[in-house]
Design a protein around this motif. Structure first.
Motif, mmCIF file in Angstrom:
data_model
loop_
_atom_site.group_PDB
_atom_site.id
_atom_site.type_symbol
_atom_site.label_atom_id
_atom_site.label_comp_id
_atom_site.label_asym_id
_atom_site.label_seq_id
_atom_site.Cartn_x
_atom_site.Cartn_y
_atom_site.Cartn_z
ATOM 1 N N VAL A 28 -2.160 -50.277 -7.256
ATOM 2 C CA VAL A 28 -1.113 -49.976 -8.246
ATOM 3 C C VAL A 28 0.260 -50.216 -7.628
ATOM 4 C CG1 VAL A 28 -2.500 -48.245 -9.479
ATOM 5 C CG2 VAL A 28 -1.018 -47.523 -7.595
ATOM 6 N N ASP A 29 1.251 -50.381 -8.495
ATOM 7 C CA ASP A 29 2.599 -50.644 -7.986
ATOM 8 C C ASP A 29 3.592 -49.539 -8.336
ATOM 9 O OD1 ASP A 29 2.891 -51.066 -10.684
ATOM 10 O OD2 ASP A 29 3.527 -53.161 -10.521
ATOM 11 N N ILE A 30 3.091 -48.362 -8.749
ATOM 12 C CA ILE A 30 3.992 -47.238 -9.017
ATOM 13 C C ILE A 30 4.166 -46.420 -7.736
ATOM 14 C CG2 ILE A 30 3.427 -47.161 -11.478
ATOM 15 C CD1 ILE A 30 1.619 -44.790 -10.945
ATOM 16 N N PRO A 31 5.200 -45.584 -7.656
ATOM 17 C CA PRO A 31 5.430 -44.802 -6.440
ATOM 18 C C PRO A 31 4.271 -43.869 -6.108
ATOM 19 C CG PRO A 31 7.416 -44.853 -7.783
ATOM 20 C CD PRO A 31 6.325 -45.444 -8.617
ATOM 21 N N LEU A 32 4.026 -43.707 -4.810
ATOM 22 C CA LEU A 32 2.962 -42.844 -4.302
ATOM 23 C C LEU A 32 3.564 -41.816 -3.358
ATOM 24 C CD1 LEU A 32 0.395 -45.602 -3.184
ATOM 25 C CD2 LEU A 32 0.700 -44.641 -5.478
ATOM 26 N N ARG A 33 3.287 -40.545 -3.598
ATOM 27 C CA ARG A 33 3.673 -39.501 -2.657
ATOM 28 C C ARG A 33 2.409 -38.956 -1.999
ATOM 29 N NH1 ARG A 33 9.487 -36.706 -3.872
ATOM 30 N NH2 ARG A 33 10.440 -38.747 -4.211
ATOM 31 N N VAL A 34 2.383 -38.969 -0.682
ATOM 32 C CA VAL A 34 1.180 -38.623 0.068
ATOM 33 C C VAL A 34 1.310 -37.212 0.641
ATOM 34 C CG1 VAL A 34 -0.423 -39.377 1.849
ATOM 35 C CG2 VAL A 34 1.032 -41.060 0.707
ATOM 36 N N MET A 35 0.286 -36.416 0.441
ATOM 37 C CA MET A 35 0.272 -35.047 0.943
ATOM 38 C C MET A 35 0.160 -35.015 2.458
ATOM 39 S SD MET A 35 0.336 -31.812 0.211
ATOM 40 C CE MET A 35 -0.072 -31.660 -1.534
ATOM 41 N N LEU A 36 1.002 -34.179 3.085
ATOM 42 C CA LEU A 36 0.880 -33.877 4.513
ATOM 43 C C LEU A 36 0.468 -32.408 4.635
ATOM 44 C CD1 LEU A 36 3.992 -35.695 6.012
ATOM 45 C CD2 LEU A 36 1.584 -36.357 6.240
ATOM 46 N N ARG A 37 -0.817 -32.202 4.725
ATOM 47 C CA ARG A 37 -1.380 -30.846 4.779
ATOM 48 C C ARG A 37 -2.836 -31.004 5.206
ATOM 49 N NH1 ARG A 37 -3.652 -27.589 0.424
ATOM 50 N NH2 ARG A 37 -3.319 -25.366 0.775
ATOM 51 N N LEU A 38 -3.213 -30.387 6.309
ATOM 52 C CA LEU A 38 -4.525 -30.648 6.894
ATOM 53 C C LEU A 38 -5.496 -29.484 6.781
ATOM 54 C CD1 LEU A 38 -3.465 -32.629 10.079
ATOM 55 C CD2 LEU A 38 -4.412 -33.542 7.955
ATOM 56 N N ALA A 39 -5.033 -28.335 6.299
ATOM 57 C CA ALA A 39 -5.917 -27.169 6.167
ATOM 58 C C ALA A 39 -5.460 -26.334 4.986
ATOM 59 C CB ALA A 39 -5.893 -26.339 7.445
ATOM 60 N N ASP A 40 -6.386 -25.614 4.398
ATOM 61 C CA ASP A 40 -6.069 -24.746 3.272
ATOM 62 C C ASP A 40 -5.029 -23.700 3.699
ATOM 63 O OD1 ASP A 40 -6.132 -23.689 0.762
ATOM 64 O OD2 ASP A 40 -8.222 -23.018 0.842
ATOM 65 N N GLY A 41 -4.184 -23.315 2.766
ATOM 66 C CA GLY A 41 -3.143 -22.344 3.073
ATOM 67 C C GLY A 41 -1.809 -23.031 3.295
ATOM 68 N N PHE A 42 -0.778 -22.234 3.533
ATOM 69 C CA PHE A 42 0.580 -22.774 3.616
ATOM 70 C C PHE A 42 1.265 -22.451 4.934
ATOM 71 C CE2 PHE A 42 -0.547 -22.591 -0.811
ATOM 72 C CZ PHE A 42 -0.162 -23.845 -1.247
ATOM 73 N N THR A 43 0.475 -21.978 5.912
ATOM 74 C CA THR A 43 0.987 -21.825 7.264
ATOM 75 C C THR A 43 0.248 -22.815 8.160
ATOM 76 O OG1 THR A 43 -0.608 -20.063 7.707
ATOM 77 C CG2 THR A 43 1.598 -19.398 6.981
ATOM 78 N N VAL A 44 0.923 -23.243 9.218
ATOM 79 C CA VAL A 44 0.349 -24.235 10.123
ATOM 80 C C VAL A 44 -0.541 -23.532 11.145
ATOM 81 C CG1 VAL A 44 0.894 -26.005 11.833
ATOM 82 C CG2 VAL A 44 2.303 -25.764 9.793
ATOM 83 N N ALA A 45 -1.646 -24.192 11.493
ATOM 84 C CA ALA A 45 -2.588 -23.621 12.459
ATOM 85 C C ALA A 45 -1.935 -23.454 13.827
ATOM 86 C CB ALA A 45 -3.809 -24.525 12.572
ATOM 87 N N GLU A 46 -2.484 -22.537 14.607
ATOM 88 C CA GLU A 46 -2.021 -22.337 15.977
ATOM 89 C C GLU A 46 -2.203 -23.622 16.788
ATOM 90 O OE1 GLU A 46 -0.607 -19.576 17.422
ATOM 91 O OE2 GLU A 46 -0.499 -18.820 15.367
ATOM 92 N N PRO A 47 -1.350 -23.852 17.794
ATOM 93 C CA PRO A 47 -1.507 -25.052 18.636
ATOM 94 C C PRO A 47 -2.917 -25.171 19.187
ATOM 95 C CG PRO A 47 0.568 -23.955 19.140
ATOM 96 C CD PRO A 47 -0.172 -23.049 18.198
ATOM 97 N N GLY A 48 -3.467 -26.370 19.071
ATOM 98 C CA GLY A 48 -4.817 -26.616 19.553
ATOM 99 C C GLY A 48 -5.895 -26.417 18.509
ATOM 100 N N ALA A 49 -5.559 -25.759 17.390
ATOM 101 C CA ALA A 49 -6.531 -25.554 16.312
ATOM 102 C C ALA A 49 -6.485 -26.744 15.354
ATOM 103 C CB ALA A 49 -6.227 -24.259 15.564
#
Length: 237
Positions: A53-74
């Motif tokens: 397709v040629d319409i704009p694409l916004r890509v999600m940056l989120r690797l785990a459920d929830g809205f806080t980032v995992a501890e380093p190494g997790a």
């Protein structure tokens, strides 16, 4: 309305993308794993959709459920997010969706700014983490000067548009008054239905985001061009 409303549709693969585009979507949000409310898709999926397709694409940056980032190494920690962003940029992605909160329910500026360093000025949406923040107004003001932020995806409430409608209407009024922090476009999504549209449009909202509403057969079914077209017709009417 003074301008055409933006209709953004969630796409999981190239078939979804083509169907959404045919139905009149203006932009796609690319995710995987809707059981976790949408995670970062593989680079290969982005490449397939970009070719389709040629319409704009916004890509999600989120690797785990929830809205806080995992501890380093997790799994899903900040380093992994940076790597994902770097890979998607290398693949040609130039619009993104992201947003993280700290343990106090305020913006995780450390993680967000690390990602923005990789995005290098790309436009991006702060997603529904805003609906879990302890202070939405303070969050907006904290993020106001970040480069590339042009949209908030919000239902007004963690539980969806039905409960969030008063907040959405209040924020639309704040945007209309030009209040600090309310400059980014409001994109309403999260339990959004066609019967919400009229009151939102009357309040000045001109951004709408649909996922399940584009799939009458459920999340296991593909996007329906006809369902997207129904939304496009209602917004244009």
């Amino acid at each position: 309305m003074s301008k055409r409303a933006v209709l953004e549709v969630i796409a999981l693969d190239a078939a979804d993308a083509v169907a959404a585009s045919r139905g009149g979507a203006d932009r796609l949000e690319l995710v995987t794993d809707m059981a976790a409310d949408g995670l970062t898709p593989p680079r290969e999926t982005f490449a397939e959709i970009r070719a389709a397709v040629d319409i704009p694409l916004r890509v999600m940056l989120r690797l785990a459920d929830g809205f806080t980032v995992a501890e380093p190494g997790a799994p899903g920690d900040a380093d992994a997010l940076v790597e994902a962003a770097r890979g998607l940029r290398a693949e040609g992605a130039d619009e993104f969706v992201l947003g993280f909160l700290d343990e106090d329910g305020m913006p995780d500026l450390v993680t967000v700014e690390r990602l923005l360093a990789e995005l290098d000025g790309c436009r991006w949406t702060f997603h529904r983490a805003i609906d879990r923040a302890v202070d939405r107004d303070a969050l907006r003001k904290q993020l106001a000067d970040l480069p590339g932020l042009d949209t908030y995806l919000t239902a007004g409430s963690a539980t969806g548009v039905d409960d969030g409608l008063p907040t959405l209407l209040a924020e639309a009024r704040a945007a209309g008054r030009g209040e600090p922090g309310y400059g980014p476009h409001m994109l309403v999504g999260g339990g959004l239905r066609l019967d919400h549209v009229e009151v939102l449009v009357e309040a000045g909202v001109d951004g709408f985001h649909i996922g399940g509403a584009a799939r009458p057969g459920g999340w296991e079914a593909p996007v329906s061009s006809e369902a997207v077209r129904e939304w496009r017709t209602r917004l244009d009417g």
